[in-house]
Design a protein around this motif. Structure first.
Motif, PDB file in Angstrom:
ATOM      1  N   THR A   1     110.966  24.265  18.925  1.00  8.52           N
ATOM      2  CA  THR A   1     109.548  23.994  19.130  1.00  8.52           C
ATOM      3  C   THR A   1     108.691  24.675  18.062  1.00  8.52           C
ATOM      4  O   THR A   1     107.468  24.600  18.121  1.00  8.52           O
TER       5      THR A   1
ATOM      6  N   GLU B   1     107.060  18.951  21.734  1.00  7.10           N
ATOM      7  CA  GLU B   1     108.041  18.914  22.820  1.00  7.10           C
ATOM      8  C   GLU B   1     108.334  17.484  23.282  1.00  7.10           C
ATOM      9  O   GLU B   1     108.730  17.257  24.421  1.00  7.10           O
TER      10      GLU B   1
ATOM     11  N   ALA C   1     111.346  18.526  25.778  1.00 10.73           N
ATOM     12  CA  ALA C   1     110.873  18.547  27.174  1.00 10.73           C
ATOM     13  C   ALA C   1     111.563  17.491  28.041  1.00 10.73           C
ATOM     14  O   ALA C   1     112.039  17.830  29.131  1.00 10.73           O
TER      15      ALA C   1
ATOM     16  N   VAL D   1     112.896  23.191  27.870  1.00 12.40           N
ATOM     17  CA  VAL D   1     111.719  23.955  27.446  1.00 12.40           C
ATOM     18  C   VAL D   1     111.511  25.127  28.386  1.00 12.40           C
ATOM     19  O   VAL D   1     111.560  24.973  29.607  1.00 12.40           O
TER      20      VAL D   1
ATOM     21  N   ASP E   1     105.612  28.029  24.025  1.00 13.88           N
ATOM     22  CA  ASP E   1     106.866  27.616  24.654  1.00 13.88           C
ATOM     23  C   ASP E   1     108.002  27.744  23.651  1.00 13.88           C
ATOM     24  O   ASP E   1     107.779  27.741  22.443  1.00 13.88           O
TER      25      ASP E   1
ATOM     26  N   ALA F   1     112.416  26.583  23.117  1.00 11.66           N
ATOM     27  CA  ALA F   1     113.517  25.763  23.606  1.00 11.66           C
ATOM     28  C   ALA F   1     114.573  26.626  24.269  1.00 11.66           C
ATOM     29  O   ALA F   1     114.745  27.802  23.937  1.00 11.66           O
TER      30      ALA F   1
END
Length: 182
Positions: free
Chosen positions: A83, A108, A112, A117, A126, A128
């Protein structure tokens, strides 16, 4: 305690062996767009990593870089996805001196939907959840490694053995065209 301190948050990978890996178009550290997951080689290793800040991800990327030529000779391409912003991937690639494409999924859009995530409540970006996937030339997932612990990573020889198994399977399902007699 050491392992418990490196526990991923609970996650459910929303992809299984035998399923098609989602299509993507992501930019790398060289500002090139990579379309995937399929490649012209026998298989592709997709390493989804936590980000440039994580020492275990940096270690694994350094290991993958050290074994990249061996992987390529076996017919295995390698890409890594996080990310991170592209600028962070550029710095990490320079630091590691890696030519492995470090793809940015900072929106994402791929990570996601895969269920990989880790959302932070304190305003931090955020990141990964680590995963290793090997997909065949048709983009079908043939091997997966995830762990509840983000510091538990497969060894390069484990990855190579898994890739060779996928590539051997590929050679029986996609045989080379027969040569014309001379």
């Amino acid at each position: 305690y050491v392992m418990r301190a490196t526990l991923n948050p609970p996650f459910t990978l929303k992809l299984a062996v035998g399923q098609q890996f989602p299509s993507f178009a992501l930019i790398d550290q060289n500002d090139s767009i990579h379309h995937g997951p399929a490649s012209d080689t026998g298989a592709t290793l997709i390493y989804i990593y936590r980000g440039d800040y994580d020492p275990f991800a940096r270690f694994e990327l350094a290991e993958l870089t050290a074994h990249r030529e061996e992987f390529n000779r076996a017919g295995l391409d390698t890409i890594a996805i996080s990310t991170d912003q592209v600028e962070r991937s550029k710095m990490l690639a320079g630091f590691l001196r890696t030519k492995i494409p470090l793809l940015s999924d900072n929106s994402e859009s791929l990570i996601a939907p895969l269920g990989l995530v880790q959302h932070h409540r304190n305003g931090e970006p955020d990141n990964a959840i680590p995963a290793f996937l090997i997909v065949d030339r048709d983009g079908v997932v043939r091997w997966i490694f995830t762990s509840p612990y983000y510091r538990e990573l497969p060894r390069p020889d484990t990855l190579l053995d898994a890739a060779k198994s996928v590539i051997a399977r590929e050679s029986t399902t996609h045989p080379a065209p027969a040569a014309f007699p001379q």
